[in-house]
Design a protein around this motif. Sequence first.
Motif, mmCIF file in Angstrom:
data_model
loop_
_atom_site.group_PDB
_atom_site.id
_atom_site.type_symbol
_atom_site.label_atom_id
_atom_site.label_comp_id
_atom_site.label_asym_id
_atom_site.label_seq_id
_atom_site.Cartn_x
_atom_site.Cartn_y
_atom_site.Cartn_z
ATOM 1 N N GLN A 1 17.897 36.528 24.989
ATOM 2 C CA GLN A 1 18.498 37.018 23.755
ATOM 3 C C GLN A 1 19.579 36.086 23.214
ATOM 4 O O GLN A 1 20.320 35.472 23.966
ATOM 5 N N SER A 2 19.611 36.000 21.875
ATOM 6 C CA SER A 2 20.711 35.290 21.215
ATOM 7 C C SER A 2 21.967 36.163 21.291
ATOM 8 O O SER A 2 21.879 37.392 21.293
ATOM 9 N N MET A 3 23.130 35.510 21.336
ATOM 10 C CA MET A 3 24.389 36.243 21.468
ATOM 11 C C MET A 3 25.327 35.912 20.309
ATOM 12 O O MET A 3 25.421 34.767 19.887
ATOM 13 N N ILE A 4 26.004 36.941 19.809
ATOM 14 C CA ILE A 4 27.092 36.746 18.853
ATOM 15 C C ILE A 4 28.381 36.648 19.658
ATOM 16 O O ILE A 4 28.669 37.509 20.494
ATOM 17 N N THR A 5 29.139 35.573 19.453
ATOM 18 C CA THR A 5 30.431 35.432 20.131
ATOM 19 C C THR A 5 31.553 35.500 19.105
ATOM 20 O O THR A 5 31.461 34.887 18.038
ATOM 21 N N ILE A 6 32.594 36.244 19.446
ATOM 22 C CA ILE A 6 33.747 36.434 18.551
ATOM 23 C C ILE A 6 35.020 36.075 19.311
ATOM 24 O O ILE A 6 35.269 36.608 20.400
ATOM 25 N N SER A 7 35.805 35.161 18.736
ATOM 26 C CA SER A 7 37.081 34.767 19.343
ATOM 27 C C SER A 7 38.224 35.491 18.632
ATOM 28 O O SER A 7 38.346 35.417 17.405
ATOM 29 N N THR A 8 39.036 36.189 19.418
ATOM 30 C CA THR A 8 40.194 36.912 18.878
ATOM 31 C C THR A 8 41.279 36.981 19.944
ATOM 32 O O THR A 8 40.969 37.070 21.139
ATOM 33 N N PRO A 9 42.558 36.924 19.536
ATOM 34 C CA PRO A 9 43.637 37.044 20.530
ATOM 35 C C PRO A 9 43.791 38.481 21.047
ATOM 36 O O PRO A 9 44.490 38.705 22.021
ATOM 37 N N HIS A 10 43.128 39.442 20.395
ATOM 38 C CA HIS A 10 43.251 40.849 20.797
ATOM 39 C C HIS A 10 41.895 41.357 21.317
ATOM 40 O O HIS A 10 41.251 42.225 20.716
ATOM 41 N N ALA B 1 34.565 31.665 28.453
ATOM 42 C CA ALA B 1 35.486 30.998 27.529
ATOM 43 C C ALA B 1 36.498 31.965 26.925
ATOM 44 O O ALA B 1 37.354 31.566 26.131
ATOM 45 N N GLY B 2 36.398 33.258 27.285
ATOM 46 C CA GLY B 2 37.342 34.249 26.788
ATOM 47 C C GLY B 2 36.969 34.869 25.464
ATOM 48 O O GLY B 2 37.782 35.568 24.844
ATOM 49 N N ALA B 3 35.733 34.630 25.005
ATOM 50 C CA ALA B 3 35.276 35.211 23.739
ATOM 51 C C ALA B 3 34.454 36.476 24.004
ATOM 52 O O ALA B 3 33.844 36.624 25.065
ATOM 53 N N ILE B 4 34.441 37.371 23.020
ATOM 54 C CA ILE B 4 33.627 38.589 23.115
ATOM 55 C C ILE B 4 32.173 38.217 22.843
ATOM 56 O O ILE B 4 31.878 37.466 21.910
ATOM 57 N N GLU B 5 31.270 38.739 23.662
ATOM 58 C CA GLU B 5 29.845 38.475 23.493
ATOM 59 C C GLU B 5 29.086 39.777 23.264
ATOM 60 O O GLU B 5 29.284 40.752 23.986
ATOM 61 N N ILE B 6 28.204 39.752 22.265
ATOM 62 C CA ILE B 6 27.389 40.917 21.924
ATOM 63 C C ILE B 6 25.967 40.425 21.646
ATOM 64 O O ILE B 6 25.791 39.459 20.880
ATOM 65 N N PRO B 7 24.942 41.016 22.228
ATOM 66 C CA PRO B 7 23.565 40.615 21.907
ATOM 67 C C PRO B 7 23.286 40.767 20.412
ATOM 68 O O PRO B 7 23.654 41.782 19.803
ATOM 69 N N LYS B 8 22.668 39.754 19.810
ATOM 70 C CA LYS B 8 22.400 39.774 18.370
ATOM 71 C C LYS B 8 21.567 40.997 17.980
ATOM 72 O O LYS B 8 21.738 41.566 16.902
ATOM 73 N N ALA B 9 20.656 41.402 18.879
ATOM 74 C CA ALA B 9 19.780 42.533 18.581
ATOM 75 C C ALA B 9 20.549 43.855 18.505
ATOM 76 O O ALA B 9 20.065 44.836 17.939
ATOM 77 N N ALA B 10 21.759 43.872 19.080
ATOM 78 C CA ALA B 10 22.509 45.133 19.159
ATOM 79 C C ALA B 10 23.443 45.354 17.973
ATOM 80 O O ALA B 10 23.960 46.447 17.799
#
Length: 306
Positions: free
Chosen positions: A226-235, A257-266
């Motif tokens: 699966q492809s993943m969406i990664t989001i970088s945020t200090p919170h 790397a400290g980023a939030i990961e979410i499956p693209k399909a989700a």
Amino acid sequence: MKPLVFETRELTKKYGSAFALQHLNMTIEEGDIYGFVGENGAGKSTLMKVIGGLVHPTSGEVSLFGQREKQELIRARRQVGFLIETPSLYPHMNAEENLGFYCRIFGIQDKARIGEVLQTVALTDAGSKKTSQYSLGMRQRLGLAIALLNHPKFLVLDEPINGLDPVGIVDMRRILELLAHEQGVTILISSHILGELQLLATKYGFIHQGRLIKEVSAGELLQSAQSMITISTPHQAAAMSLLKEKLQLEDISINTAGAIEIPKAAADLEQLMTVLLQQGIPVEGFNLSAPNLEHYYMDLIGGKGQ
């Protein structure tokens, strides 16, 4: 089905009571660039030494070019080239002299082969430079040239890009692509640089604790991983809690790397950004990552390197 270059059936290697390889069933077809993936101690190098005749199996069967008997395997290995970790070079000799030495060892009479392999690995300009003055990338390329001297149909490479800088890695990839696509050489390659391996391999074998847990083509990997969406945020904690609550996301995690990961399909990227920004959560960056070997392998072994 293409001809089989290499095959094992229930291949097992034990050292005392410890298994290095356990009931391995593996196939490499003609034309494959077979990426061999596994953690340190998984059994990759042991298998490569079995191919070279340096390690003898405890049980099971090995086939090279359809040959299984001991004497037939010895003859078949003459069609295999090996680069196992760091090549053995004489530091006081230049490239041609080192290759001349290995020609005598291999019984190769055609001295023109030296110039051919130097051209293949882009070392024709090295001239009289001693190998003690070579960069690591040049040493690896010369090691590959040695492996190519006998016109191999099958090339076995154990960590050939280990320690190389980015330019050296790209050079090695181009050479291997040329060998596979223009000269028809079948390749078995292991590497811990999985992103680079993914650019090269046409098929993968995943090994864990001596067991081959899966074989998959590059196409099948892209379809199933699966492809993943990664989001970088200090919170991170607040963002994860918010996304779980507002979008009912359960499959959400923090990567190395400290980023939030979410499956693209989700989830939908626009939805994610809207929720975070409306609630005042700062976003420093986001990315859509392609299916990758690291995620796939960690999923196969349950996310554990043990």
